[in-house]
Design a protein around this motif. Structure first.
Motif, PDB file in Angstrom:
ATOM      1  N   ALA A   1      35.306  31.661  47.416  1.00 51.50           N
ATOM      2  CA  ALA A   1      35.123  32.139  48.506  1.00 51.50           C
ATOM      3  C   ALA A   1      35.433  31.171  50.160  1.00 51.50           C
ATOM      4  O   ALA A   1      34.417  29.672  49.578  1.00 51.50           O
ATOM      5  CB  ALA A   1      34.005  33.082  49.152  1.00 51.50           C
TER       6      ALA A   1
ATOM      7  N   VAL B   1      38.090  35.037  43.713  1.00 55.44           N
ATOM      8  CA  VAL B   1      37.538  36.035  44.849  1.00 55.44           C
ATOM      9  C   VAL B   1      38.903  35.707  45.642  1.00 55.44           C
ATOM     10  O   VAL B   1      39.529  35.168  45.349  1.00 55.44           O
ATOM     11  CB  VAL B   1      36.706  35.041  45.559  1.00 55.44           C
ATOM     12  CG1 VAL B   1      36.663  35.506  47.067  1.00 55.44           C
ATOM     13  CG2 VAL B   1      35.479  34.610  44.711  1.00 55.44           C
TER      14      VAL B   1
ATOM     15  N   PHE C   1      35.893  39.728  46.324  1.00 54.64           N
ATOM     16  CA  PHE C   1      36.022  39.242  44.682  1.00 54.64           C
ATOM     17  C   PHE C   1      36.629  40.393  44.013  1.00 54.64           C
ATOM     18  O   PHE C   1      36.345  41.558  44.499  1.00 54.64           O
ATOM     19  CB  PHE C   1      34.656  38.280  44.606  1.00 54.64           C
ATOM     20  CG  PHE C   1      33.458  39.709  44.408  1.00 54.64           C
ATOM     21  CD1 PHE C   1      33.665  40.647  43.370  1.00 54.64           C
ATOM     22  CD2 PHE C   1      32.445  39.029  45.846  1.00 54.64           C
ATOM     23  CE1 PHE C   1      32.432  41.041  43.336  1.00 54.64           C
ATOM     24  CE2 PHE C   1      32.057  39.876  45.267  1.00 54.64           C
ATOM     25  CZ  PHE C   1      31.175  41.160  43.775  1.00 54.64           C
TER      26      PHE C   1
ATOM     27  N   ASN D   1      34.787  44.341  47.338  1.00 55.21           N
ATOM     28  CA  ASN D   1      34.729  43.770  46.703  1.00 55.21           C
ATOM     29  C   ASN D   1      34.768  44.906  44.969  1.00 55.21           C
ATOM     30  O   ASN D   1      34.380  45.804  45.649  1.00 55.21           O
ATOM     31  CB  ASN D   1      33.349  43.082  46.287  1.00 55.21           C
ATOM     32  CG  ASN D   1      33.147  41.839  47.213  1.00 55.21           C
ATOM     33  OD1 ASN D   1      34.078  41.193  47.356  1.00 55.21           O
ATOM     34  ND2 ASN D   1      31.411  41.851  47.552  1.00 55.21           N
TER      35      ASN D   1
END
Length: 1311
Positions: free
Chosen positions: A127, A424, A441, A364
């Protein structure tokens, strides 16, 4: 054809996306679960994109992230790798990506300017942070410049430029003087957005040399100061003085004053300008104008309205402020500056642009192997931003290939993912005004089910409310959830349950039977797990007695109840609130277990009181309003208007009514001229009225005050109004109650009630008194007097009528003509006595007297009535004279007869009659002699029994005190009494009148006898006295015969000399005689009457008196007699009316006396001699009082010894050993007492030691019946006086002694 296929594929991808979004997993925020599951990095904290740092402090660039395993961190600077190990000034915090650049130990902030980016990485991805631009703040000094003084003509405009140095961030500008005081600003003088100071027009007071611009740099907390600016304002007067020497007078005086000018915009210049602002920022538009007078600024939006709730005006409306602008706020805004000479305007074209902002940020994604999913990144802006994707910080175009991934513009589509697909992804949306960067992610997990809710968790809810049973779970693939009740219960289904996607079971309406154990089962293809929870359903908390609305007076006490019912397993807490806030911290508020009490209530306690009951599961409340009432506050602001001679208008303002409406106002006045300090009632008006027209009297100095009244009471009086003095006038009225009554035979006294000062109507109040003899004089005789209320006219004839009048006058004139009244001159004593006096004797105690009226001319006054003087000369039975005590009866009015009551029987009387007027009595008529016939005698003076033997007793007696005639004989009655409360036969013996003793023989030994003795005349028997005696016990010990034993009775012999008589005493059980009331007598006055009677029967009887108008069919009226006394006073009777009366006993049905008739009348009685003032009488009364006191003390001492009063104690007290009580077991007499109250048989049994009963002398004079000495009689002579002393009650058979009951009473007392 190819395009169509692509479009179809896109539509299919969209449908697949929606399906996959439903199947994506949510990872619960459970700390234990997060520690166990693998997770790509997530940035949790980072420094702002534009990061301005203080160059004097260390630079801290934040970068925090989480993930499993924990991520590692790296940095780039200006797009290249930043190797922190090579720079000793830079360190990274442990277990963190945050950089610390050490500036305070030799580093320079400028050397570290640049763009920084942080990367957090673990085995599942990387990230990245935003691009963080580091810039040190700057606060440079002002550039030195030479400032020339500003010389301005009055009325001209002026701009003082600030031109602050360029700082980072820009400074805050403000103007002050040398004393560090802010310069005042107004519509004329104000600061612009650029920091310059604008004067729309200058004034002489603007002259000063210390206009100083300050720049404050907040980031470095420093303030920079510009050099002071000098301003000098020249007025036209000073300019004329300067050039006076060079100009002519015409030029000087022709110089114009300050010139007024129409508005001109100082900023912005020109007619139009443009302004660009970003979406979400604050839009500030400014217009400042010059002109004289000072222009006023107004703002409008062309073609639209200024946005409501977001528009504000600042700097005296010179600045338009719109907060949180959007694209809709674009447009043309016009400012208009206007004064009295004209206007100017400027149009600002506003364009709102927008940096990128999120529509849908990527989220996510947690997937199971083989599942599908999507990442969506949608943003907007002006211009529209470009969307680009990165994978683990690398542009997706050059990132490693992933066959499960497909990029479609702002969407990434995943299909048939595997664990290696975890990564990610970064979405970047940018335009010329900025960018957005988001990390999301994709985490591919294969996990068996886990239940995160604690095992055997207890849930408690209130009945009839929802119950939510948690079953937080996680698994990949997503597990299926099922619920069971009980250990072996079936799966829960149906409308009575709600199953939530997060695993929660909801019971919408839980009941008591819903309590129990519930099991949650989670299963997927990798496993199965279950968990049990407990549910308890509680009874709801209720307020069964709620507080009620209360109205209470100020300073009172009030209590609110709050009685609750709750589940026994819950512990409630009760809280009281006032107006939804805490109770005042005052000791007057007392909170009890189930109530709230407020002591000494004040106005501040008014409000809503709420009782709140809280448990761990529920809360209930109830409220009530308390209204505090009190007397109203006094009115105020009294005002007098419309003043006239006889009226004025009064107005006022009501005070606070204190929660109780004002019902009326009371107006009072004070006469400051005649009665200062005294307030009088004037009038009352309704509570809705605040003005009143008041009627006034002349010559009064008025002040008024107003009192408000409500249901609670009256207010305090208002402050007095102003004074108002009315003009004088003639009197409106004359004196009242004018009378003419002579005090002497030759005068006339004229009296009247004087007028008050209030009634005088003016100064100099006097009275004109006029009189003339009625039917004789034609002319009035008058005098004028002052300050008096009486005038005496002398030399008048005796008792002649006069016409009289009294007229008021003052300095302004006379009152209206008064009315005339009739008066009389003084009276003199009557001249002649009544004639033809005749007496008619009615009975032995009552006589009627007649006479002729006297001529009215000889009365010489107002005839008041006639007085009859009468007195007893002697008793005919004794032929002995006694003390002459004259009695007087007055008969009012022109009567010719009257009744003489209370005479003594068998006596000789004399009387005379006199006429009475207001002056006194006239001469007496010749004495008239009359005699009364015989009556019944009084009781014998005593009865004494002596010489008791086995079979004989000796009786001795005295003759009656009042024989009331010639005695013919004595009657003796006696009967035996045994110890079983039985009476023997009653034996009667007649004895010659000349005897005084008797011997009874052949009586039973050791036997008690009761004797009844009275005297007789030819008229009848008199009152009797009683006595008891016992023959002595047989010394040989022989038993006496049993009662009713047949033969063997002994003879009873009696003798006055040798006379003997035999009696056989047969015993029998005594039966009660029926009670009776007799001899009802009345003595009546004008409005009341005394009723007395004699009673025979049981003791403790409550009497009542019934009466009514004689001959009327109306119901009898009933009066209850207090106690068992034998007299009563009837009140409220009508004079001159005949009444019927009878007496009865309560509780004895039909037991009444015969009726008696009497008549009320206006007679009066008086005594010539007041016995109460005689010395011998006072001495006698003192001796009697002392004797009574001694007897009371003796009785008190004997009573304190307690117990009964048996015959034995009595006989022992007499020291006679031969008379002893006998015990019941040997057939002799025992203790002789009453079965109920254990008292002796009768009071008559308590005899003196000489065994005699004496009767007090009775005087039949009116003293015994009247109040004090004089009684009152009506016109026919009947007695109307009330008893002044206690007259002895006569028992049965005419007994005069209260200590001697009749044989009937004695018999009834034993039954």
């Amino acid at each position: 054809m190819m395009k169509k296929k692509i479009m179809s594929a896109s539509k299919a991808s969209l449908v697949l996306l929606l399906c996959q979004m439903v199947s994506a997993l949510d990872v619960p925020l459970d700390s234990k679960l997060l520690e166990e599951l693998s997770q790509p990095p997530t940035i949790t904290q980072q420094s702002p994109k534009d990061y301005i740092v203080d160059p004097r402090e260390n630079i801290v660039i934040q970068c925090e992230a989480k993930g499993k395993p924990p991520p590692s961190f790296s940095w780039t600077r200006n797009g290249t790798h930043f190797d922190i190990d090579k720079d000793a000034q830079v360190t990274m915090k442990p277990n963190s990506g945050t950089l610390v650049i050490n500036i305070m130990n030799g580093g320079k902030a400028e050397a570290y300017e640049g763009v920084y980016q942080c990367t957090a990485r673990n085995e599942r991805g990387a990230a990245i942070s935003n691009n963080i631009v580091i810039r040190p703040s700057r606060s440079p000094l002002w550039t030195k410049e030479k400032l020339e003084p500003n010389q301005v003509r009055e009325g001209d405009s002026l701009v003082l430029h600030c031109r602050p140095p360029v700082g980072l961030p820009p400074p805050i500008i403000f103007w002050m003087d040398n004393a560090f005081q802010r310069l005042p600003q107004s519509e004329r003088v104000s600061q612009g957005l650029n920091g310059d100071l604008y004067f729309s027009n200058v004034q002489p007071e603007d002259t000063r040399e210390d206009y100083i611009c300050y720049a404050r740099f907040n980031h470095t907390q420093t303030i920079q100061q510009k050099q002071p600016i000098s301003v000098k304002v020249f007025s036209m007067d000073s300019l004329n003085d300067t050039i006076a020497a060079n100009l002519s007078d015409t030029d000087i005086y022709g110089a114009k004053p300050v010139t007024e000018r129409q508005p001109v915009l100082l900023t912005p210049t020109g007619s139009t300008s443009t302004k660009v602002e970003l979406r979400g920022n604050v839009l500030l538009l400014e217009c400042i104008a010059a002109g004289l007078p000072t222009p006023v600024i107004r703002w409008i939006k062309e073609g639209g309205e200024l946005p409501a709730n977001r528009t504000f005006f600042e700097n005296f409306k010179k600045t338009l402020k719109i907060v949180d602008v959007s694209e809709a706020d674009s447009g043309n805004y016009k400012c208009i500056a206007r004064n009295t000479l004209g206007s100017a305007h400027h149009v600002i074209s506003v364009t709102v642009k927008a940096a990128p902002y999120w529509i849908t940020a990527p989220r996510n994604l947690v997937l199971s192997p083989g599942e599908d999913g999507t990442l969506i990144c949608r943003a907007n802006g002006n211009p529209k931003p470009d969307i680009s994707w990165l994978a683990n910080g690398v542009p997706i175009a050059i990132a490693p290939e992933d066959p499960s991934r497909k990029v479609d513009g702002d969407t990434i589509i995943f299909s048939q993912v595997q664990e290696r697909s975890s990564a990610v992804y970064q979405c970047n949306a940018s335009n010329e005004y900025g960018y957005l960067l988001a990390n999301a992610f994709v985490n591919v997990l294969a996990e068996p089910p886990r239940i995160l809710t604690a095992a055997n968790k207890l849930y408690q809810v209130i009945a009839d409310s929802p119950a939510l049973l948690d079953c937080a779970y996680f698994g990949s693939p997503k597990p299926e959830i099922e619920w069971f009740k009980g250990v072996k219960g079936s799966i829960l289904r149906g409308n009575e349950y709600v199953f939530h996607d997060n695993g929660t079971l909801e019971i919408p309406v839980a009941q008591k039977d819903s309590s129990g154990t519930y099991t949650c089962v989670a299963r997927n293809e990798l496993g199965k797990i279950q968990n049990e929870v407990q549910l308890e359903v509680k009874d709801p908390t209720m307020i069964i007695k709620q507080p009620e609305y209360k109205v209470i007076q100020r300073y009172g006490q009030v209590s609110f109840e709050c009685i609750i019912k709750h589940d026994s397993t819950l512990l409630p807490t009760v809280i009281w609130l006032k107006d939804n806030g805490e109770l005042p911290g005052d000791e007057r508020f007392l909170v009890g277990k189930d109530n709230l009490t407020i002591m000494n209530v004040t106005d501040k306690d008014d409000g809503t009181y709420t009782c709140i009951v809280n448990t761990t599961l529920d809360s209930v409340s109830a409220s009530a309003v308390l209204t505090v009432v009190a007397r109203p506050n006094p009115p105020f602001d009294l005002e007098l208007t419309g003043q006239l001679e006889r009226s004025v208008e009064l107005s006022w303002v009501p005070g606070d009514e204190n929660n109780s409406p004002i019902t009326n106002f009371v107006i009072e006045y004070e006469d400051g001229l005649h009665e200062p300090g005294v307030w009088h009632h004037q009038t009352e008006v309704p509570g809705t009225q605040t003005t009143v027209q008041l009627k006034l009297s002349p010559y009064v100095n008025y002040s008024f005050r107003v009192i408000a009244v409500n249901e609670i009471g009256r207010s305090q009086p208002s402050e007095p109004s102003e004074q108002y003095l009315t003009k004088s006038a003639n009197p409106d009225e004359n004196p009242s109650n004018v009378q003419g009554i002579g005090s002497e035979p030759d005068n006339l006294v004229i009296t009247w009630e004087s007028l008050t000062g209030f009634q005088s109507n003016g100064p100099g109040l006097q009275y004109k008194v006029s009189w003339r003899q009625k039917d004789v004089d034609d002319e009035w005789t008058s005098v004028i007097v002052a300050n008096v209320s009486k005038y005496i006219v002398s030399g008048t004839p005796t008792f002649v009528p006069y016409e009289i009048k009294v007229q008021a006058l003052n300095d302004l004139g006379y009152a209206p003509e008064p009315s005339e009244v009739i008066g009389h001159s003084g009276e003199d004593l009557p001249m002649v006595a009544p004639g033809n006096v005749q007496v008619h004797v009615i009975n032995s105690t009552l006589a009627k007297v007649h006479w002729d009226t006297v001529p009215l001319k000889t009365v010489r006054g107002h005839l008041q009535g006639y007085k009859v003087y009468y007195w007893k000369v002697q008793s005919l039975s004794r032929r002995s004279k006694r003390h002459v005590e004259k009695k007087i009866l007055t008969f009012r009015g022109n009567k010719t007869f009257g009744m003489l009551p209370g005479l003594e029987p068998y006596s000789s009387y004399k009387l005379n009659v006199r006429v009475v007027n207001g002056k006194g009595e006239g001469p007496a008529s010749p004495d008239k002699v009359f005699k009364t016939p015989e009556g019944v005698p009084s009781s014998p003076s005593f009865l004494k029994i002596t010489n008791p033997t086995l079979d004989s007793l000796t009786l001795e007696w005295g003759s009656p005190t009042h024989p009331n005639g010639v005695l013919t004989s004595y009657i003796l009655k006696f009967q035996p009494i045994n110890n079983t409360h039985e009476l023997g036969p009653l034996v009667e013996i007649r004895i010659p009148a000349n005897e005084s003793s008797l011997i009874l023989k052949n009586l039973n030994y050791s036997t008690r006898y009761k004797f009844y003795f009275n005297a007789q005349t030819s008229v009848g028997s008199g009152s009797q006295i009683t006595e008891e005696a016992v023959t002595i016990m047989d010394e040989a010990g022989f038993l006496r015969p049993a009662v009713g034993a047949g033969k063997g009775y002994s003879e009873i012999l009696f003798a006055t000399s040798p006379v003997m008589h035999t009696v056989r005493p047969t015993f029998y059980k005594v039966q009660p005689l029926y009670p009776r009331i007799r001899n009802v007598t009345t003595a009546a006055a004008e409005t009341y009457a005394n009723i007395s009677w004699e009673y025979e029967g049981p003791d403790h009887v409550n009497f009542y008196v019934e009466y009514g108008v004689a001959g009327s069919k109306e119901d009898w009226k009933k009066e209850i007699v207090n106690g068992s006394r034998s007299f009563f006073v009837l009140k409220g009777l009508t004079p001159g009316t005949a009444y019927k009366v009878r007496v009865g006993a309560e509780g004895l049905s039909g037991f009444r006396s015969s009726e008696d008739v009497f008549e009320t009348g206006p007679a009066m009685a008086s005594r010539q001699v007041d016995i109460a003032t005689q010395g011998w009488f006072i001495g006698l009364m003192c001796a009697v009082a002392l004797l009574i006191l001694i007897l009371l003390i003796v009785c008190f001492i004997r009573r304190n010894k307690g117990g009964k009063y048996p015959v034995k104690e009595k006989e022992d007290a007499h020291a006679d050993p031969e008379i002893q009580p006998m015990k019941e077991d040997d057939g002799t007499f025992g203790e002789y007492s009453d079965a109920e109250d254990h008292k002796p048989l009768k009071k008559g049994s308590r005899t003196p030691s000489d065994r005699t009963v004496k009767k007090e002398d009775s005087d039949d004079s009116l003293v015994d019946y009247g109040e004090g000495v004089n009684g009152q009689f009506n016109e026919d002579g009947s007695f109307i006086g009330q008893y002044s002393g206690k007259k002895e009650k006569e028992p049965a058979e005419g007994n005069e002694s209260s200590e001697a009951p009749s044989p009937v009473n004695a018999m009834n007392s034993f039954v």
